[in-house]
Design a protein around this motif. Structure first.
Motif, mmCIF file in Angstrom:
data_model
loop_
_atom_site.group_PDB
_atom_site.id
_atom_site.type_symbol
_atom_site.label_atom_id
_atom_site.label_comp_id
_atom_site.label_asym_id
_atom_site.label_seq_id
_atom_site.Cartn_x
_atom_site.Cartn_y
_atom_site.Cartn_z
ATOM 1 N N ASP A 66 -12.275 -11.140 -8.168
ATOM 2 C CA ASP A 66 -11.577 -12.312 -7.412
ATOM 3 C C ASP A 66 -12.652 -13.017 -6.530
ATOM 4 O O ASP A 66 -12.680 -14.356 -6.708
ATOM 5 C CB ASP A 66 -10.424 -12.029 -6.652
ATOM 6 C CG ASP A 66 -9.144 -11.371 -7.396
ATOM 7 O OD1 ASP A 66 -9.194 -11.881 -8.532
ATOM 8 O OD2 ASP A 66 -8.291 -10.733 -7.023
ATOM 9 N N ARG A 88 -15.157 -14.556 -8.711
ATOM 10 C CA ARG A 88 -14.902 -15.782 -9.351
ATOM 11 C C ARG A 88 -15.170 -16.848 -8.418
ATOM 12 O O ARG A 88 -15.239 -18.311 -8.847
ATOM 13 C CB ARG A 88 -13.550 -15.731 -10.109
ATOM 14 C CG ARG A 88 -13.602 -14.727 -11.269
ATOM 15 C CD ARG A 88 -12.294 -14.155 -11.745
ATOM 16 N NE ARG A 88 -12.518 -13.335 -12.734
ATOM 17 C CZ ARG A 88 -11.753 -12.556 -13.247
ATOM 18 N NH1 ARG A 88 -10.444 -12.505 -12.778
ATOM 19 N NH2 ARG A 88 -12.061 -11.550 -14.288
ATOM 20 N N SER A 93 -6.052 -13.979 -6.445
ATOM 21 C CA SER A 93 -6.534 -13.910 -7.961
ATOM 22 C C SER A 93 -6.259 -15.266 -8.455
ATOM 23 O O SER A 93 -7.070 -15.616 -9.187
ATOM 24 C CB SER A 93 -5.730 -12.915 -8.678
ATOM 25 O OG SER A 93 -5.799 -11.583 -8.046
ATOM 26 N N ALA A 112 -9.051 -17.767 -9.941
ATOM 27 C CA ALA A 112 -9.076 -18.096 -11.258
ATOM 28 C C ALA A 112 -9.035 -19.761 -11.652
ATOM 29 O O ALA A 112 -9.678 -20.045 -12.442
ATOM 30 C CB ALA A 112 -8.036 -17.351 -12.114
ATOM 31 N N GLN A 113 -8.101 -20.281 -10.871
ATOM 32 C CA GLN A 113 -7.936 -21.691 -10.911
ATOM 33 C C GLN A 113 -9.338 -22.370 -10.587
ATOM 34 O O GLN A 113 -9.688 -23.348 -11.259
ATOM 35 C CB GLN A 113 -6.702 -22.370 -10.270
ATOM 36 C CG GLN A 113 -5.601 -21.772 -10.752
ATOM 37 C CD GLN A 113 -4.527 -22.474 -9.818
ATOM 38 O OE1 GLN A 113 -4.563 -22.320 -8.532
ATOM 39 N NE2 GLN A 113 -3.197 -22.634 -10.293
ATOM 40 N N LYS A 123 -12.259 -21.215 -10.605
ATOM 41 C CA LYS A 123 -13.255 -20.979 -11.810
ATOM 42 C C LYS A 123 -13.208 -21.535 -13.078
ATOM 43 O O LYS A 123 -13.969 -22.042 -13.359
ATOM 44 C CB LYS A 123 -13.391 -19.291 -11.968
ATOM 45 C CG LYS A 123 -14.518 -19.080 -12.716
ATOM 46 C CD LYS A 123 -14.874 -17.570 -13.370
ATOM 47 C CE LYS A 123 -16.084 -17.232 -13.991
ATOM 48 N NZ LYS A 123 -15.942 -17.839 -15.629
ATOM 49 N N LEU A 124 -11.824 -21.629 -13.606
ATOM 50 C CA LEU A 124 -11.716 -22.374 -14.642
ATOM 51 C C LEU A 124 -12.149 -23.798 -14.461
ATOM 52 O O LEU A 124 -12.724 -24.183 -15.314
ATOM 53 C CB LEU A 124 -10.201 -22.283 -15.049
ATOM 54 C CG LEU A 124 -9.628 -22.826 -16.147
ATOM 55 C CD1 LEU A 124 -10.288 -22.542 -17.453
ATOM 56 C CD2 LEU A 124 -8.211 -22.919 -16.176
ATOM 57 N N GLY A 144 -15.434 -13.277 -16.186
ATOM 58 C CA GLY A 144 -14.127 -13.670 -16.843
ATOM 59 C C GLY A 144 -14.282 -14.810 -17.577
ATOM 60 O O GLY A 144 -14.410 -15.965 -16.763
ATOM 61 N N SER A 172 -13.122 -18.399 -19.558
ATOM 62 C CA SER A 172 -12.100 -19.372 -19.302
ATOM 63 C C SER A 172 -10.851 -18.881 -19.797
ATOM 64 O O SER A 172 -9.755 -19.021 -19.187
ATOM 65 C CB SER A 172 -12.440 -20.957 -19.788
ATOM 66 O OG SER A 172 -13.453 -21.314 -19.267
ATOM 67 N N GLN A 192 -9.468 -16.386 -17.276
ATOM 68 C CA GLN A 192 -8.913 -17.058 -16.069
ATOM 69 C C GLN A 192 -7.421 -17.690 -16.765
ATOM 70 O O GLN A 192 -6.661 -17.601 -15.493
ATOM 71 C CB GLN A 192 -9.676 -18.136 -15.563
ATOM 72 C CG GLN A 192 -11.180 -17.795 -15.555
ATOM 73 C CD GLN A 192 -11.423 -16.466 -14.791
ATOM 74 O OE1 GLN A 192 -10.817 -16.316 -13.791
ATOM 75 N NE2 GLN A 192 -12.429 -15.689 -15.080
ATOM 76 N N LYS A 193 -7.174 -18.092 -17.580
ATOM 77 C CA LYS A 193 -6.109 -18.589 -18.396
ATOM 78 C C LYS A 193 -4.958 -17.507 -18.241
ATOM 79 O O LYS A 193 -3.711 -17.819 -17.853
ATOM 80 C CB LYS A 193 -6.012 -19.651 -19.324
ATOM 81 C CG LYS A 193 -6.789 -20.851 -19.373
ATOM 82 C CD LYS A 193 -7.014 -21.492 -20.480
ATOM 83 C CE LYS A 193 -7.870 -22.715 -20.508
ATOM 84 N NZ LYS A 193 -8.009 -23.273 -21.652
ATOM 85 N N ILE A 233 -3.902 -16.751 -14.663
ATOM 86 C CA ILE A 233 -3.157 -17.785 -14.092
ATOM 87 C C ILE A 233 -1.795 -17.741 -14.712
ATOM 88 O O ILE A 233 -0.789 -17.930 -14.022
ATOM 89 C CB ILE A 233 -3.828 -19.359 -14.312
ATOM 90 C CG1 ILE A 233 -5.215 -19.478 -13.571
ATOM 91 C CG2 ILE A 233 -2.703 -20.416 -14.095
ATOM 92 C CD1 ILE A 233 -5.907 -20.430 -14.072
#
Ligand code: CAA
Length: 381
Positions: free
Chosen positions: A240, A243, A313, A317-318, A320-321, A364, A366, A369-370, A373
């Motif tokens: 986390d 990212r 998290s 993730a959002q 980084k994506l 991780g 994309s 990450q999705k 999310i």
């Protein structure tokens, strides 16, 4: 809502930018071409407190907040993405988990030198058969009295060529999937530990990516990080923070490419005037600056969420994506603005374009990450 940086954060931003311009930028192109690991840079960064930005001062760190950490990674990556990821891994994938899960003895022996830049860390999770699915790792840890015997192989380990210490993930029972995974702190001079040669890559070429091999390494229980079987959570919570670091790196790469494009569009003349006077170029610049700001805000939001102490998290993730895919688009437009010159090595912009690509893959993909999310969205709405 208050989204101004504090005086302290502005001061940090200015001083890291100065360090990046004076120390990192002059060697960025050269180390990209040679693949030389910037060990000297890491030591200097450590002296400035950049190797353990959020590590409390009593453990040798700078004792700053996660937003300050994001600023550091952005500023370094703005001039050299390889140096950015080396710092990011040391901070978030090595210092952070030792701070969170380590014993006082482990903090004294490892966290203090890591945060001071006297020791360099790497994160050994990925294996040839276990990338996006780390619960499937095959490196084994077999208990033998007060030791564990670790045997296995890792791949794509950032800084693996030069690291002094690795956080190694191994399984005590593959049948248990993630519940069998256990983390260890392993010095690189442990008998049985070896690394491969530097992978020749598309980008971030100076970051020393390599394989690690463990041949029946004997690791004392005192070097286990967290409980037996709790290593998956050590890895996920470290990622986390990782990212957040990669999102910051992507923002820095995009910002660096944008500045190159801005400067070039003011100098380059075609049809009797600077190309920056053409609306096509102006609209490119407008899109680029808007996307960078959007990604930076998501990244700062993730940093703020980390600072709140709760699980972040989703925000990581959002950020980084969006930031990694944004960096791909922005560096591509920056190259387009340079035309044919953008495609040759003499200009920096092709390096930014190549360096941006990995941000969509490491720590991780994309697609992962999705998954993070969508799992969160489906469970919480
Ligand atoms: N923090 C704390 N706990 C977490 C967590 C987090 N962020 N994410 C998951 N967990 C916990 C869950 O709560 C669950 O706990 P319980 O057993 O108590 O229920 C447990 O972990 C398992 O969770 P999942 O069922 O969600 O696990 P999964 O196997 O389905 O995996 C995943 C989820 C998101 C796909 C995860 O496997 C993942 O992130 N994969 C990508 C791995 C990755 O990023 N690799 C990059 C390696 S580092 C690198 O790039 C190299 C480098 O050097 C830079």
């Amino acid at each position: 809502m208050h989204i101004e940086l504090s005086d302290e954060q502005r001061l940090l931003q200015d001083s890291v930018r100065q360090f990046a311009e004076e120390v990192v930028r002059p060697r960025a192109k050269e180390i990209d071409e040679s693949g030389e690991f910037p060990r000297q840079f890491f030591a200097q960064a450590g002296e400035l407190g950049l190797a353990g930005v959020t590590v409390p001062e009593r453990y040798g760190g700078a004792g700053m907040d996660p937003l300050s950490y994001s600023i550091v990674i952005e500023e370094i990556s703005r001039v050299c993405a390889s140096s950015g990821v080396i710092l990011s891994v040391n901070n978030s994938l090595v210092c952070d988990p030792i701070l969170k899960f380590g014993t006082e003895e482990q903090k004294e022996a490892f966290l203090e030198p890591l945060a001071a830049g006297e020791m360099l860390g790497c994160f050994a999770l990925t294996e040839p058969e276990a990338g996006s699915d780390p619960a499937a790792i095959r490196t084994t840890a077999v208990r033998d009295g007060d030791d564990y015997i670790l045997t296995g192989n890792k791949v794509f380990i950032t800084s693996g060529t030069d690291a002094d210490v690795a956080i190694v993930f191994a399984t005590v029972d593959r049948e248990l999937r993630h519940k069998g995974i256990t983390a260890f702190i392993v010095p690189a001079d442990t008998p049985g530990y070896s690394h491969g040669s530097h992978e020749y890559k598309l980008g971030v070429n100076a970051s020393g990516t390599t394989e690690l091999a463990f041949a029946e390494m004997r690791i004392p229980v005192s070097q286990r990080l967290g409980e037996e079987g709790a290593g998956f959570k050590v890895a996920m919570s470290a990622l986390d923070g990782g990212r957040l670091g990669i999102a910051s790196q992507a923002v820095g790469i995009a910002q660096g490419a944008f500045e190159e494009a801005l400067e070039y569009s003011a100098q380059r003349e075609q049809f009797g005037r600077p190309i920056g006077e053409f609306q096509a170029i102006q609209f490119y610049l407008a899109d680029m600056s808007t996307e960078i700001d959007a990604a930076r805000l998501l990244t700062w939001k993730a940093a703020w969420a980390k600072g709140s102490g709760r699980r972040f998290s989703l925000e990581a993730a959002q950020a980084k994506l969006f930031a990694s895919e944004m960096a791909q688009r922005v560096t591509s437009k920056a190259l387009q603005i340079h035309g044919g010159y953008g495609y040759i090595r003499e200009y920096n912009v092709e390096r930014y374009f190549r360096d941006a690509r990995i941000a969509e893959i490491y720590e991780g993909t994309s697609e992962i990450q999705k998954m993070v999310i969508s799992n969160w969205v489906l469970q919480n709405t």
